[in-house]
Design a protein around this motif. Structure first.
Motif, PDB file in Angstrom:
ATOM      1  N   GLY A  78     -42.290  19.938  45.782  1.00  0.00           N
ATOM      2  CA  GLY A  78     -42.065  20.486  47.123  1.00  0.00           C
ATOM      3  C   GLY A  78     -42.828  21.777  47.372  1.00  0.00           C
ATOM      4  O   GLY A  78     -43.842  22.053  46.720  1.00  0.00           O
ATOM      5  N   TRP A  79     -42.314  22.578  48.300  1.00  0.00           N
ATOM      6  CA  TRP A  79     -42.976  23.834  48.686  1.00  0.00           C
ATOM      7  C   TRP A  79     -42.684  24.918  47.654  1.00  0.00           C
ATOM      8  O   TRP A  79     -41.584  24.987  47.127  1.00  0.00           O
ATOM      9  N   ARG A  80     -43.640  25.814  47.458  1.00  0.00           N
ATOM     10  CA  ARG A  80     -43.406  26.910  46.506  1.00  0.00           C
ATOM     11  C   ARG A  80     -43.833  28.256  47.093  1.00  0.00           C
ATOM     12  O   ARG A  80     -44.651  28.322  47.997  1.00  0.00           O
ATOM     13  N   PHE A  81     -43.256  29.297  46.498  1.00  0.00           N
ATOM     14  CA  PHE A  81     -43.633  30.675  46.849  1.00  0.00           C
ATOM     15  C   PHE A  81     -44.596  31.178  45.787  1.00  0.00           C
ATOM     16  O   PHE A  81     -44.766  30.556  44.736  1.00  0.00           O
ATOM     17  N   LEU A  82     -45.166  32.351  46.031  1.00  0.00           N
ATOM     18  CA  LEU A  82     -45.981  32.968  44.987  1.00  0.00           C
ATOM     19  C   LEU A  82     -45.071  33.680  44.000  1.00  0.00           C
ATOM     20  O   LEU A  82     -43.974  34.125  44.338  1.00  0.00           O
ATOM     21  N   ASP A  83     -45.590  33.783  42.818  1.00  0.00           N
ATOM     22  CA  ASP A  83     -44.900  34.450  41.736  1.00  0.00           C
ATOM     23  C   ASP A  83     -44.734  35.940  42.084  1.00  0.00           C
ATOM     24  O   ASP A  83     -45.699  36.599  42.453  1.00  0.00           O
ATOM     25  N   MET A  84     -43.516  36.448  41.954  1.00  0.00           N
ATOM     26  CA  MET A  84     -43.240  37.870  42.232  1.00  0.00           C
ATOM     27  C   MET A  84     -44.217  38.799  41.516  1.00  0.00           C
ATOM     28  O   MET A  84     -44.710  39.755  42.082  1.00  0.00           O
ATOM     29  N   GLY A  85     -44.460  38.514  40.250  1.00  0.00           N
ATOM     30  CA  GLY A  85     -45.272  39.396  39.416  1.00  0.00           C
ATOM     31  C   GLY A  85     -46.703  39.533  39.892  1.00  0.00           C
ATOM     32  O   GLY A  85     -47.367  40.522  39.632  1.00  0.00           O
ATOM     33  N   GLY A 137     -36.335  36.159  44.183  1.00  0.00           N
ATOM     34  CA  GLY A 137     -37.479  35.852  43.334  1.00  0.00           C
ATOM     35  C   GLY A 137     -37.631  34.356  43.090  1.00  0.00           C
ATOM     36  O   GLY A 137     -38.208  33.942  42.089  1.00  0.00           O
ATOM     37  N   TYR A 138     -37.107  33.563  44.007  1.00  0.00           N
ATOM     38  CA  TYR A 138     -37.202  32.109  43.844  1.00  0.00           C
ATOM     39  C   TYR A 138     -38.651  31.626  43.834  1.00  0.00           C
ATOM     40  O   TYR A 138     -39.518  32.192  44.491  1.00  0.00           O
ATOM     41  N   GLN A 139     -38.853  30.554  43.100  1.00  0.00           N
ATOM     42  CA  GLN A 139     -40.184  29.951  43.010  1.00  0.00           C
ATOM     43  C   GLN A 139     -40.392  28.866  44.053  1.00  0.00           C
ATOM     44  O   GLN A 139     -41.512  28.547  44.417  1.00  0.00           O
ATOM     45  N   ARG A 140     -39.286  28.242  44.472  1.00  0.00           N
ATOM     46  CA  ARG A 140     -39.380  27.022  45.277  1.00  0.00           C
ATOM     47  C   ARG A 140     -38.418  27.046  46.467  1.00  0.00           C
ATOM     48  O   ARG A 140     -37.334  27.626  46.377  1.00  0.00           O
ATOM     49  N   ILE A 141     -38.771  26.334  47.509  1.00  0.00           N
ATOM     50  CA  ILE A 141     -37.842  26.111  48.628  1.00  0.00           C
ATOM     51  C   ILE A 141     -36.614  25.344  48.122  1.00  0.00           C
ATOM     52  O   ILE A 141     -35.483  25.572  48.566  1.00  0.00           O
ATOM     53  N   SER A 142     -36.812  24.475  47.161  1.00  0.00           N
ATOM     54  CA  SER A 142     -35.682  23.690  46.630  1.00  0.00           C
ATOM     55  C   SER A 142     -34.591  24.597  46.052  1.00  0.00           C
ATOM     56  O   SER A 142     -33.405  24.263  46.110  1.00  0.00           O
ATOM     57  N   ASP A 143     -34.982  25.774  45.521  1.00  0.00           N
ATOM     58  CA  ASP A 143     -33.976  26.702  44.973  1.00  0.00           C
ATOM     59  C   ASP A 143     -32.981  27.129  46.057  1.00  0.00           C
ATOM     60  O   ASP A 143     -31.796  27.309  45.786  1.00  0.00           O
ATOM     61  N   LEU A 144     -33.470  27.287  47.277  1.00  0.00           N
ATOM     62  CA  LEU A 144     -32.578  27.674  48.390  1.00  0.00           C
ATOM     63  C   LEU A 144     -31.611  26.540  48.713  1.00  0.00           C
ATOM     64  O   LEU A 144     -30.430  26.769  48.968  1.00  0.00           O
ATOM     65  N   TYR A 145     -32.137  25.331  48.702  1.00  0.00           N
ATOM     66  CA  TYR A 145     -31.278  24.178  48.999  1.00  0.00           C
ATOM     67  C   TYR A 145     -30.186  24.032  47.937  1.00  0.00           C
ATOM     68  O   TYR A 145     -29.024  23.801  48.264  1.00  0.00           O
ATOM     69  N   TYR A 146     -30.547  24.200  46.664  1.00  0.00           N
ATOM     70  CA  TYR A 146     -29.542  24.054  45.594  1.00  0.00           C
ATOM     71  C   TYR A 146     -28.549  25.213  45.599  1.00  0.00           C
ATOM     72  O   TYR A 146     -27.376  25.030  45.291  1.00  0.00           O
ATOM     73  N   PHE A 156     -36.693  18.706  50.595  1.00  0.00           N
ATOM     74  CA  PHE A 156     -36.624  20.165  50.726  1.00  0.00           C
ATOM     75  C   PHE A 156     -37.608  20.610  51.808  1.00  0.00           C
ATOM     76  O   PHE A 156     -38.744  20.981  51.504  1.00  0.00           O
ATOM     77  N   THR A 157     -37.165  20.527  53.044  1.00  0.00           N
ATOM     78  CA  THR A 157     -38.098  20.775  54.144  1.00  0.00           C
ATOM     79  C   THR A 157     -38.049  22.222  54.652  1.00  0.00           C
ATOM     80  O   THR A 157     -37.064  22.939  54.464  1.00  0.00           O
ATOM     81  N   VAL A 158     -39.128  22.603  55.295  1.00  0.00           N
ATOM     82  CA  VAL A 158     -39.173  23.834  56.089  1.00  0.00           C
ATOM     83  C   VAL A 158     -39.215  23.402  57.549  1.00  0.00           C
ATOM     84  O   VAL A 158     -39.676  22.296  57.835  1.00  0.00           O
ATOM     85  N   PRO A 159     -38.758  24.235  58.462  1.00  0.00           N
ATOM     86  CA  PRO A 159     -38.237  25.578  58.271  1.00  0.00           C
ATOM     87  C   PRO A 159     -36.802  25.592  57.755  1.00  0.00           C
ATOM     88  O   PRO A 159     -36.058  24.626  57.937  1.00  0.00           O
ATOM     89  N   VAL A 160     -36.465  26.735  57.117  1.00  0.00           N
ATOM     90  CA  VAL A 160     -35.089  26.987  56.692  1.00  0.00           C
ATOM     91  C   VAL A 160     -34.656  28.321  57.297  1.00  0.00           C
ATOM     92  O   VAL A 160     -35.357  29.323  57.135  1.00  0.00           O
ATOM     93  N   LEU A 161     -33.534  28.308  57.992  1.00  0.00           N
ATOM     94  CA  LEU A 161     -32.940  29.564  58.482  1.00  0.00           C
ATOM     95  C   LEU A 161     -31.801  29.904  57.530  1.00  0.00           C
ATOM     96  O   LEU A 161     -30.840  29.145  57.400  1.00  0.00           O
TER      97      LEU A 161
END
Ligand SMILES: N[C@@H](CCC(=O)N[C@@H](CS)C(=O)NCC(=O)O)C(=O)O
Length: 367
Positions: A78-85, A137-146, A156-161
């Motif tokens: 699914g969708w991912r964010f950039l690594d915090m570091g 610091g989540y890596q994935r949109i799926s982390d929000l869903y879980y 695991f779709t966007v947009p998410v409010l």
């Protein structure tokens, strides 16, 4: 390979129904309006998420509801964010490509891309390819869903409010989210100018709803039904249907043009033609996010190629360019690189080699 769509055995594309459908209002037992409490997670490539970014900017909510942008590359998880570091790796990218005219959304480049060849799918340019997820610091949109629902089992779709207070998804359906943003729920946090903005005025609501409904089925989702068709017959009938409905839009806008010309002498920087009534409404926003992607992506990638908007639909083209060039909320939320790279690199079934076409040039013509 991941399957980014669900198809039935007749080769037709079926879009999943969204699962989180709450609202935000003073009367709501949980989700009350507040500044800084809610967060939007979007993709700049996604036409559904793009609706929410435009509405958020038009309603002056960029400092009330924050926003994170996922990477344009959608992979099997699914969708991912950039690594915090890695977030502050390249200051120049940050300075060059971003500013906050529309609330911290990447600016459109004046120039169209000259080469995509060196951009890798795992490119980590902070605030160019994506942002991080700043709260957990989540890596994935799926982390929000879980986090919101440990049993969640759909896409695991966007947009998410998202609600930062209860740490749950308020809503993941763009058509609901834009109504929430447009409601007066957040009025106390914005200036007078924005309180007056109403993208679904009561007197136009029935017409807006009717317009949205056929545009959704035949154009917004129609291009997906065309592009993801798994049988030639399905493809042909969906493609034909898309163009029949673009013809319908063109007719509406050409009549609007004649009216406007009779009243005010024509279209200029301040005076555009609009889909419904004679003011900017949600109907324009929902149509725009498909039409702006049409020539750069849908023509070649989804095989919607009877003609292009720029060549075949002069009034739709005029309406489009007016929105893009004369309204920051449209222009600065439109990112042609995310749009082109996402579709051509993520849908490996449609474009197995992941080569991103360079054209059309430019992505959008001047007014
Ligand atoms: N009904 C949803 C549709 C959203 C949607 O389909 N988003 C796509 C991107 S364009 C997505 O996130 N897909 C990810 C996936 O299916 O894995 C809405 O309008 O909010």
């Amino acid at each position: 390979m991941s399957k980014q769509w669900a198809s039935s055995n007749n080769g037709a594309f079926k879009r999943q129904v969204s699962s989180f459908r709450e609202t935000i209002s003073k009367q709501h037992p949980i989700y009350k309006p507040a500044k800084g409490r809610y967060w939007l997670y979007v993709s700049l490539a996604c036409p559904w998420a793009h609706r929410t970014l435009i509405t958020r900017a038009l309603k002056g909510l960029t400092s009330v509801i924050g926003c994170s942008v996922v990477h344009w590359h959608l992979d099997e998880k699914g969708w991912r964010f950039l690594d915090m570091g890695k977030q502050l790796g390249d200051e120049n990218d940050f300075l060059e490509h971003w500013h906050d005219a529309a609330g911290g959304i990447k600016t459109a480049k004046d120039d169209t891309s000259t080469s995509f060849a060196s951009i890798k799918n795992d490119s980590q340019r902070f605030m160019v390819d994506a942002t991080n997820e700043p709260h957990y610091g989540y890596q994935r949109i799926s982390d929000l869903y879980y986090k919101s629902d440990p049993q969640y089992s759909a896409r695991f779709t966007v947009p998410v409010l998202w609600d930062l207070e209860t740490q749950t998804i308020v809503n993941n359906e763009s058509s609901d989210i834009i109504r929430i943003l447009n409601s007066s729920a957040f009025d106390e946090f914005v200036g007078e100018k924005y309180k007056k903005v109403d993208l679904v005025p009561e007197h136009l609501k029935p017409e807006i709803d009717a317009f949205n409904s056929w545009v959704y089925d035949n154009i917004n989702n129609g291009v997906y039904k065309t592009g993801f068709a798994e049988k030639a017959k399905v493809y042909e009938s969906e493609a034909t249907n898309v163009f029949e409905h673009l013809d319908k839009v063109e007719k509406i806008l050409s009549e609007k043009y004649v009216d406007l010309k009779a009243k005010n002498g024509g279209v200029d920087g301040k005076q555009n033609i609009f889909a419904v009534g004679d003011q900017l409404t949600e109907a324009d926003i929902r149509l725009y996010t498909t039409i702006i992607r049409f020539d750069p992506v849908y023509v070649q990638h989804f095989k919607c190629n009877f003609t292009t908007i720029r060549d075949g639909y002069p009034f739709t083209h005029l309406w489009l360019r007016n929105l893009y060039w004369n309204n920051d909320a449209f222009r600065y939320t439109t990112d042609f690189d995310h749009i082109k790279l996402h579709y051509t690199r993520s849908h490996t079934r449609i474009n197995p080699l992941g080569i991103t076409p360079l054209g059309p040039k430019p992505d959008i013509l001047p007014l």
